[in-house]
Design a protein around this motif. Structure first.
Motif, PDB file in Angstrom:
ATOM      1  N   PHE A  95      15.926 -14.750  16.754  1.00 43.20           N
ATOM      2  CA  PHE A  95      14.622 -14.972  16.139  1.00 43.20           C
ATOM      3  C   PHE A  95      13.870 -16.124  16.806  1.00 43.20           C
ATOM      4  O   PHE A  95      12.651 -16.091  16.949  1.00 43.20           O
ATOM      5  CB  PHE A  95      14.787 -15.271  14.645  1.00 43.20           C
ATOM      6  CG  PHE A  95      15.154 -14.063  13.818  1.00 43.20           C
ATOM      7  CD1 PHE A  95      15.059 -12.783  14.345  1.00 43.20           C
ATOM      8  CD2 PHE A  95      15.587 -14.207  12.506  1.00 43.20           C
ATOM      9  CE1 PHE A  95      15.402 -11.664  13.590  1.00 43.20           C
ATOM     10  CE2 PHE A  95      15.926 -13.098  11.741  1.00 43.20           C
ATOM     11  CZ  PHE A  95      15.838 -11.823  12.289  1.00 43.20           C
ATOM     12  N   GLN A  96      14.607 -17.128  17.225  1.00 43.40           N
ATOM     13  CA  GLN A  96      13.964 -18.295  17.835  1.00 43.40           C
ATOM     14  C   GLN A  96      13.310 -17.971  19.171  1.00 43.40           C
ATOM     15  O   GLN A  96      12.433 -18.698  19.631  1.00 43.40           O
ATOM     16  CB  GLN A  96      14.992 -19.413  18.009  1.00 43.40           C
ATOM     17  CG  GLN A  96      15.432 -20.040  16.698  1.00 43.40           C
ATOM     18  CD  GLN A  96      16.580 -21.007  16.874  1.00 43.40           C
ATOM     19  OE1 GLN A  96      16.952 -21.344  18.001  1.00 43.40           O
ATOM     20  NE2 GLN A  96      17.160 -21.451  15.760  1.00 43.40           N
ATOM     21  N   SER A  97      13.733 -16.866  19.790  1.00 43.72           N
ATOM     22  CA  SER A  97      13.137 -16.483  21.066  1.00 43.72           C
ATOM     23  C   SER A  97      11.911 -15.594  20.886  1.00 43.72           C
ATOM     24  O   SER A  97      11.270 -15.234  21.865  1.00 43.72           O
ATOM     25  CB  SER A  97      14.176 -15.750  21.931  1.00 43.72           C
ATOM     26  OG  SER A  97      14.501 -14.494  21.361  1.00 43.72           O
ATOM     27  N   LEU A  98      11.576 -15.259  19.646  1.00 40.28           N
ATOM     28  CA  LEU A  98      10.444 -14.378  19.372  1.00 40.28           C
ATOM     29  C   LEU A  98       9.208 -15.180  19.017  1.00 40.28           C
ATOM     30  O   LEU A  98       9.287 -16.337  18.590  1.00 40.28           O
ATOM     31  CB  LEU A  98      10.780 -13.423  18.210  1.00 40.28           C
ATOM     32  CG  LEU A  98      11.999 -12.513  18.381  1.00 40.28           C
ATOM     33  CD1 LEU A  98      12.193 -11.672  17.141  1.00 40.28           C
ATOM     34  CD2 LEU A  98      11.849 -11.633  19.608  1.00 40.28           C
ATOM     35  N   GLY A  99       8.062 -14.529  19.167  1.00 41.74           N
ATOM     36  CA  GLY A  99       6.817 -15.128  18.736  1.00 41.74           C
ATOM     37  C   GLY A  99       6.683 -15.097  17.230  1.00 41.74           C
ATOM     38  O   GLY A  99       7.448 -14.431  16.520  1.00 41.74           O
ATOM     39  N   TRP A 113      17.843 -10.398   6.845  1.00 41.68           N
ATOM     40  CA  TRP A 113      16.984 -10.923   7.895  1.00 41.68           C
ATOM     41  C   TRP A 113      15.883 -11.805   7.323  1.00 41.68           C
ATOM     42  O   TRP A 113      15.482 -12.782   7.936  1.00 41.68           O
ATOM     43  CB  TRP A 113      16.387  -9.763   8.702  1.00 41.68           C
ATOM     44  CG  TRP A 113      17.360  -9.147   9.663  1.00 41.68           C
ATOM     45  CD1 TRP A 113      18.717  -9.136   9.565  1.00 41.68           C
ATOM     46  CD2 TRP A 113      17.041  -8.464  10.865  1.00 41.68           C
ATOM     47  NE1 TRP A 113      19.278  -8.480  10.626  1.00 41.68           N
ATOM     48  CE2 TRP A 113      18.268  -8.044  11.449  1.00 41.68           C
ATOM     49  CE3 TRP A 113      15.849  -8.136  11.494  1.00 41.68           C
ATOM     50  CZ2 TRP A 113      18.318  -7.335  12.638  1.00 41.68           C
ATOM     51  CZ3 TRP A 113      15.903  -7.413  12.687  1.00 41.68           C
ATOM     52  CH2 TRP A 113      17.131  -7.034  13.249  1.00 41.68           C
ATOM     53  N   PHE A 114      15.385 -11.451   6.158  1.00 40.48           N
ATOM     54  CA  PHE A 114      14.375 -12.265   5.494  1.00 40.48           C
ATOM     55  C   PHE A 114      14.908 -13.665   5.234  1.00 40.48           C
ATOM     56  O   PHE A 114      14.234 -14.672   5.472  1.00 40.48           O
ATOM     57  CB  PHE A 114      13.974 -11.590   4.174  1.00 40.48           C
ATOM     58  CG  PHE A 114      12.905 -12.315   3.404  1.00 40.48           C
ATOM     59  CD1 PHE A 114      11.562 -12.098   3.685  1.00 40.48           C
ATOM     60  CD2 PHE A 114      13.234 -13.202   2.393  1.00 40.48           C
ATOM     61  CE1 PHE A 114      10.575 -12.759   2.981  1.00 40.48           C
ATOM     62  CE2 PHE A 114      12.258 -13.871   1.686  1.00 40.48           C
ATOM     63  CZ  PHE A 114      10.914 -13.642   1.975  1.00 40.48           C
ATOM     64  N   GLN A 115      16.153 -13.718   4.756  1.00 45.06           N
ATOM     65  CA  GLN A 115      16.757 -15.007   4.460  1.00 45.06           C
ATOM     66  C   GLN A 115      17.059 -15.795   5.726  1.00 45.06           C
ATOM     67  O   GLN A 115      16.797 -17.002   5.809  1.00 45.06           O
ATOM     68  CB  GLN A 115      18.044 -14.795   3.658  1.00 45.06           C
ATOM     69  CG  GLN A 115      18.726 -16.088   3.226  1.00 45.06           C
ATOM     70  CD  GLN A 115      19.978 -15.827   2.409  1.00 45.06           C
ATOM     71  OE1 GLN A 115      20.459 -14.694   2.348  1.00 45.06           O
ATOM     72  NE2 GLN A 115      20.518 -16.855   1.786  1.00 45.06           N
ATOM     73  N   ILE A 116      17.598 -15.122   6.729  1.00 37.76           N
ATOM     74  CA  ILE A 116      17.941 -15.804   7.982  1.00 37.76           C
ATOM     75  C   ILE A 116      16.681 -16.343   8.661  1.00 37.76           C
ATOM     76  O   ILE A 116      16.668 -17.473   9.161  1.00 37.76           O
ATOM     77  CB  ILE A 116      18.692 -14.851   8.931  1.00 37.76           C
ATOM     78  CG1 ILE A 116      20.055 -14.488   8.346  1.00 37.76           C
ATOM     79  CG2 ILE A 116      18.857 -15.472  10.312  1.00 37.76           C
ATOM     80  CD1 ILE A 116      20.801 -13.429   9.137  1.00 37.76           C
ATOM     81  N   GLU A 117      15.631 -15.527   8.672  1.00 38.19           N
ATOM     82  CA  GLU A 117      14.386 -15.961   9.327  1.00 38.19           C
ATOM     83  C   GLU A 117      13.819 -17.204   8.652  1.00 38.19           C
ATOM     84  O   GLU A 117      13.349 -18.126   9.313  1.00 38.19           O
ATOM     85  CB  GLU A 117      13.374 -14.815   9.290  1.00 38.19           C
ATOM     86  CG  GLU A 117      12.208 -14.985  10.250  1.00 38.19           C
ATOM     87  CD  GLU A 117      11.124 -15.895   9.702  1.00 38.19           C
ATOM     88  OE1 GLU A 117      10.439 -16.559  10.504  1.00 38.19           O
ATOM     89  OE2 GLU A 117      10.952 -15.933   8.468  1.00 38.19           O
ATOM     90  N   GLY A 118      13.874 -17.242   7.330  1.00 39.22           N
ATOM     91  CA  GLY A 118      13.367 -18.408   6.622  1.00 39.22           C
ATOM     92  C   GLY A 118      14.203 -19.647   6.860  1.00 39.22           C
ATOM     93  O   GLY A 118      13.673 -20.738   7.097  1.00 39.22           O
TER      94      GLY A 118
END
Length: 569
Positions: A95-99, A113-118
């Protein structure tokens, strides 16, 4: 990216590519009796033989190429979702490599994924309107790992107040960077409460805010790890003799960068600047008052300065010469300080022998010229970049610069009446290391272009703008003579430049000279509303000179970045 990652039915074929090259999901069909494979390839993308279904989830995932396979058997319908076994840390790294946009889409795929992204988002920028207060608890329950926060408000709307900032500080105790823009409802109370909770703050940037000295001192007294402070148009500080001193505080022991912009009472930061023994960078832009005495005090206590920017300050040779007490000075920007002359520049040259970048906007006062530049040439052999705007050097100083500064790679000459074909010929003959040349609004002709064709053997880029003597034919001839040379020619009509300083220039609204290697210019999004003193509009004639300054900054910014890339390779 709102679709599920489970394998599609055997009658479909689909593929998905996310932005940034971080994730690729693809599925394909084979005959009805064979297994259908859905492959997720994680950057760097690499395809392998279909028979290779090995899943390796070792700790060194980041440094190796991985392939995760989702299998579905058409006969039994059973699925093996190897992606679900991928550790949260690995998905967070992806996720850190994405815009920002792709991250938002990924967060909608599933609850995990919602939780990880946050939880993996460390940087957050919010519209700091007053109604933000109601959603702060839920917002920072999701984004509970934020360390870099920007709160920006519109000039026409009501910003967050003290309660919102204090609540944010409770939720983000690990905050290391805070940017405040146009948060006019914040007072000293809010800043004091914030400072008590965010003790790990390393960088504070505030612009067009209304809190005062008490709030600023609270941050300086509580945040002992503060390294960077940028203050622009802080309106809550009392003007005149009643102004409360700011600093030094505990932060003085760690501060490395201080930037003050458009402050009527910027000198109340004097105790902070003088007390910051580790200070490396000092930037003062359009701050009123006489700065000579304070610069002398700074020079007596702070000797480790590496970078100094002075723009539209009331400073004379006495104040500028005191900066020479910093022998490690490498970068000096001297912009529209009409009282500074060759004498101060000679003092800088005599003691600051490590100088690498020198920018001078002389405002066509003719107080800095050959004498000061010759002193720089004789003493500062490490000079790599020289920008002269509204300064009139001749072959005398240019020859010395070319002969002695053998590392000089970037040269910009803008609005210089003395730069003609003879000076260009001198540059071509003497500047053997020159790679980038920028010329604007100078009396140069096609003859000068011919001289460049046979000189400056390392020259790779030339930018010429509003030099009415240079024609397309001259540029084409130069391009044909040196086919590898990148030539940018703008032959637009030259506007007359009025270089008078009768209006003082301290509060004009022209854009400031952007640093060449600035990482923060575009991200700032600072409010550029005019201040309450009602600055007068500039004459159109003077705008030409200011535009030249920005032209050089933008040009050298791109050049410097490309040059750094070539060196790193």
């Amino acid at each position: 990216m709102g679709s599920s990652l489970s394998s599609p039915s055997s009658s479909t074929s689909s593929s998905y590519h996310s932005g940034g090259g971080g994730i690729q999901i693809q599925s394909s069909n084979s005959n009805p009796r064979s297994k259908m494979k859905s492959v997720s390839v994680i950057s760097p993308l690499e395809t392998t033989d279909e028979d290779d279904m090995e899943v390796d989830l070792e700790d060194d995932f980041v440094n190796q190429k991985r392939i995760i396979v989702i299998e579905s058997n058409n006969c039994t319908g059973n699925k093996i979702d190897y992606l679900s076994e991928l550790p949260d840390e690995c998905i967070a790294y992806i996720f850190q490599s994405l815009g920002s946009g792709d991250r938002k889409k990924c967060s909608l795929v599933c609850k995990r994924w919602f939780q990880i992204e946050g939880q993996s988002r460390h940087r957050l920028s919010l519209d700091a309107k007053s109604d933000l207060l109601a959603v702060i608890p839920s917002l920072f329950s999701r984004f509970d790992s934020v360390t870099k926060l920007a709160l920006k408000c519109d000039r026409k709307t009501t910003s967050i107040g003290d309660d919102a900032l204090i609540l944010i500080s409770f939720r983000c105790r690990n905050l290391t960077r805070l940017k405040l823009r146009a948060c006019r409802e914040l007072t000293d109370t809010g800043m004091i409460g914030f400072a008590k909770n965010c003790l790990n703050l390393k960088k504070l940037s505030c612009g067009s805010c209304t809190f005062g000295a008490k709030g600023m001192n609270a941050v300086l007294n509580q945040c002992a790890a503060l390294e960077e402070l940028s203050v622009k148009r802080l309106r809550g500080i009392t003007d005149g003799a009643a102004a409360e001193p700011i600093g030094p505080g505990l932060a003085a022991g760690s501060l490395k960068t201080i930037c003050l912009k458009e402050l009527y009472n910027g000198q109340c930061f004097g105790p902070l600047i003088v007390g910051s023994k580790k200070l490396k960078t000092l930037k003062l832009f359009r701050c009123s008052g006489d700065w000579d005495n304070l610069l002398e005090s700074i020079a007596e206590r702070v000797s480790g300065l590496v970078e100094v920017h002075l723009e539209r300050l009331q400073v004379s040779d006495r104040g500028l010469a005191s900066i020479s007490n910093s022998p490690n000075l490498e970068i000096l920007h001297l912009v529209k300080t009409p009282e500074c002359t060759n004498m101060a520049l000679t003092s800088i040259a005599a003691r600051c022998k490590l100088l690498r970048k020198l920018h001078i906007d002389g405002w066509r006062t003719n107080r800095i010229g050959d004498e000061g530049l010759i002193a720089i040439a004789k003493s500062c052999s490490n000079l790599q970049e020289l920008v002269l705007i509204g300064v009139n050097p001749t072959c005398l100083s240019l020859g010395q610069l070319g002969s002695n500064c053998l590392n000089l790679e970037r040269l910009a000459l803008c609005g210089s009446e003395s730069i003609g074909d003879a000076e260009i010929s001198c540059i071509a003959a003497k500047f053997v290391a020159l790679r980038k040349l920028c010329i604007k609004a100078c009396p140069v002709s096609d003859s000068g272009m011919e001289a460049l064709a046979g000189g400056c053997p390392k020259l790779v880029k030339v930018k010429i703008k509003k030099c009415k003597g240079v024609t397309c034919d001259g540029a084409d001839w130069l391009r044909a003579s040196r086919q590898a040379l990148d030539i940018n020619l703008d032959i637009a009509a030259v506007e007359q430049v009025d270089a008078s300083t009768s209006d003082g220039g301290a509060q004009e609204t022209a854009a400031e000279f952007t640093p060449l290697f600035s990482q923060n210019a575009a991200a700032g999004g600072a409010d550029v509303a005019s201040s309450s003193n009602g600055r007068s509009a500039l004459p159109k004639a003077r705008l030409a000179l200011f535009a030249g300054r920005n032209f050089v900054a933008c040009t050298f910014g791109r050049w410097a970045n490309s040059n750094n890339g070539s060196h790193s390779s």
